[in-house]
Each structure stands twice: as C-alpha cells, then as structure tokens.
Design a protein around this motif. Sequence first.
Motif: not given
Length: 502
Positions: A4-5, A8, A11
């Motif tokens: 998921l790096t 994400c 953000f």
Amino acid sequence: MLNLTPLCRPFFEARAKDLANHADDLEQTQRRVLQSLLRDARSTDIGRCYGFASIADAEEFARRVPVRAYEEIRGDVMRMVRGDADVLWPGVCRRFAQSSGTSDGRSKYIPVTDASLRRNHFRGSACCVAEYLRLHPESRLLGGRSFILGGSFATELRDHPAGVKVGDLSAHLIEKMPGGSAMLRVPAKKRVALMSDWHEKLPALVEASRRTDVRSISGVPSWFLTVLREVLKATGAETIHDIWPNLEVFFHGGISFEPYRKQYEAITDASKMHFLETYNASEGFFAVQDREEPGAMLLIPDAGVYYEFDPMDGREPLKAWEVEKGKVYALVITSSNGLWRYPLGDTVCIETTSPLRISIAGRTKLFINAFGEELMVHNSDAALAETCKRLNCRVSDYTAAPVYTTDASHGRHQWLVEFEQAPDSLPDFAAELDKSLCAENSDYAAKRAGSIFLDPVEVIEVPQGTFDRWLESTGKLGGQRKVPRLSPDRRIVDPILETLEV
C-alpha cells in the motif's frame, strides 16, 4: 499482502510538506494553535476562571495563566475521572493515561481526550511515517505489518466509574486505532496487544509475530530488545532479518537509544535497517527525527500543543521562537487534553532554532546534583555509550545514585549495571566511565579534579534480570515501563541492592 506504500505515499508527502511549512513559520503556527485551544476551552471551568475568552495573545496568556504542576491540578483531573464535564477541556473525558508517580509517590492520570487523539497523537504518528518515507523514497513500509509493542489497561486506580478506561497511553492508542489498521498491525488481535501480564504476553507476542511479514517495529528500546531476543530464541535465527527479511525501521522513543544501539546493530542487517527517534509521552506527541543523523528531533508545531521553555533560572518560560541554541530548558505544554501551562518534567536541549529541533536532555527530577555536579541523563547515557564503544561491551540497563560523604570518605556516584556483554575488567570499565563522565559534564569534571570533592565512580555489576525483577516487584513490569537512570537519592538503588543480598 498488497504493497500500500505507493497508494498512501501522496498523503504522507502532503503531511511532511505541511510539517516543514509550519516548522518554518513557527511563531505564527504556535500563536494560531494557542488561540484555537483558548477558543475551544473558553466555556470550561478553567476557561472561565482565567478568562480565556478575553485573552488576546501569547503574552497575555503567560501573564494571566499560572504554570501548574500535576499536584496542583490533581483535584480537577479526578473530577474528570469521576465524570464531571467541562473541567479542563470541553465535555466528558472517558480515557486517562496512567503515568509515573509525582513527588508524593502517587501515579498521574493524564486526560486522553478525543481532541488530543485526533489532533496530536495520531497526527504525530502520521508525522513519523511521513518523515521516514521522505527520507527513504525506496521504502515498501506499508507492504507488510507494523509490530507495535504496547501496554495495557492495568491500573492502580480503584472505584472509577463504569465506562472510564485508565492505563498506558499505548493501550488507548491501540484500542482507538481505526478498524482497518488491524490489517497492518502486529499483534492483530487487541486481546494480545493489551495483555497486562508480561509473562503471558511475551510468548504471545513471539507467536503472533514470528511468521509475519514485519516491516517496522515501534516501542521502547529496552523492552523491544527483550521481545526480539525471544523471537530469535524461538526460531533459532542469528539476526532478526533472518525472520523478517523486509524489516526496515525501528520507531523508538521513551528512553535514549544510544546505550542500546550496538545491541540492535548486532541482531539486525545494517544494509536494511534504519532507526528513527520520536518524542511521544503520555501527555502528547511532540517531536520526530527528520534527518538521517540521530540526536535531534523536529518539534511538531501544528498538532494541538502550544510549547513554552522554562530556563530554570527564575525567569519566566520562553516561547518556542525565543529559545537559544545549545541551551537546556524544562518543557511546559498547553494541550488539547486539558493541560494548561503544564511542566512536563522533561528537559530538552535546543539543537537548532530554525527549524526548531530538540533532543531530550533528561527529567527535571532524574539527575544527580548531590555535590554540585549537575549530572543529567543525557550526560550519563552519552558517557556510557562511549565507554561501551571503547571497551567493546554492551549494557542492558543501569541506574545510578549518590553515595554521600562521610568522615572516612568523599562522596561518589554508585552505578548498578546489568551487562549484555560484560567488559574484560570491571575496574577498567569504571575508570573509563569516570573519564567519559568528566568529558561529558564539566561540573562533574571540576568536582572530580584531584578527587578532592568527589571520588571516582563505583560500578556494581548486577545479574541479568535484576532490573526486570525490581520492576515486577513494584508492579511496573511491562512494555512501556522504564528503569529510572539517575536519582538524586537512594530510594531506587538501595532496594535493588537489598534484593541482591537475599
């Protein structure tokens, strides 16, 4: 597990940019934070008492609102525990972080408000990840799990109302994390994460983590070292990367990392492992390391905390934009948990002023000044690290206290040291430690000159497990509890010595 790096990262990039911008605009950011806090609390008991609604600026705030230690607000906090609304912060507070005792020996109960969780604690955690990803753009941190070593809801407080939770701050944070965070956390089961019995919890943590793709670990260095060694023992591995090949970073705080650095380096792969320091206490999340070099943390100025710095010389506390590089101050906070001009009990050294970076110098009450030497924890930690480096040894834990002057001898410092790897000669270790203390602290060196006022340091080696047994005897064995490094008296050292004589 899906990485998921990349998803994400935008953000966290935005959060890192916000932090940098607010750090560059420190004065205006801090003035806005203070006005927001005053506005929110204007209708509380304390707000009406000091007229928060009519306080125009930081200068008037300092003139009108006194600095108050925990002993002076204990009554108000206990009213909050009993369910009274609008005391120090709007509404009813249902969560309290149990923290170490005050001068009267009783524990402190720090309000954990919804506002402090949202504005401060979780925002500070986001800053940690943001700064790490900024420093390491190649990271795949969110492709696995984060091993978080938390505490529990065990408490000394009795007869608190139903629905009120009291315990370690980390227990509150784990319980209040968004539901989806469980997929990224180890242990995933809150029941295991919040166990209070350390003897039961330790094997459960090992079992929950040993076959998991751990990418980061977070906790107090001394306690996490115990967990990692148990994981190594259970698997027969030589390094922790043999078990968790994708482990990238240790987010650490609570105590100085320097006495433990060599021990962590011995069980990790230096080509993969990074260490990032945080300043996260029961009262709030205050700073995070923002550079590769250790030793300084960037103050987080936009996370619901207004900071003041007490020079401890009789002058009034300074505002964050008034401090001087190289000076040591006691930290005073005003926060969205209802602490107003509250002396935290920590001292910090100003490493840079633009942006404002700090290092933790020690506790205002954890020092030795029995002979005018003014030895602080940052002195003892640094001297110990240098001694271990020179003599190729490793220390698991230590505490020190004065031995007072008698008719037959000068005073001295007495250290109880638990070694992970003992030196070849304890007298050589003591002599080298004494030399390093002189190099770190000029007042200590002056008192040691010629052994006229102060004799050389005395080192007593204690068996492994001594400090754990002492903590257990005090009811404070657990992942968030720490051995006090320095004491101005012998209330800690003598009971430990008595256990060795049994």
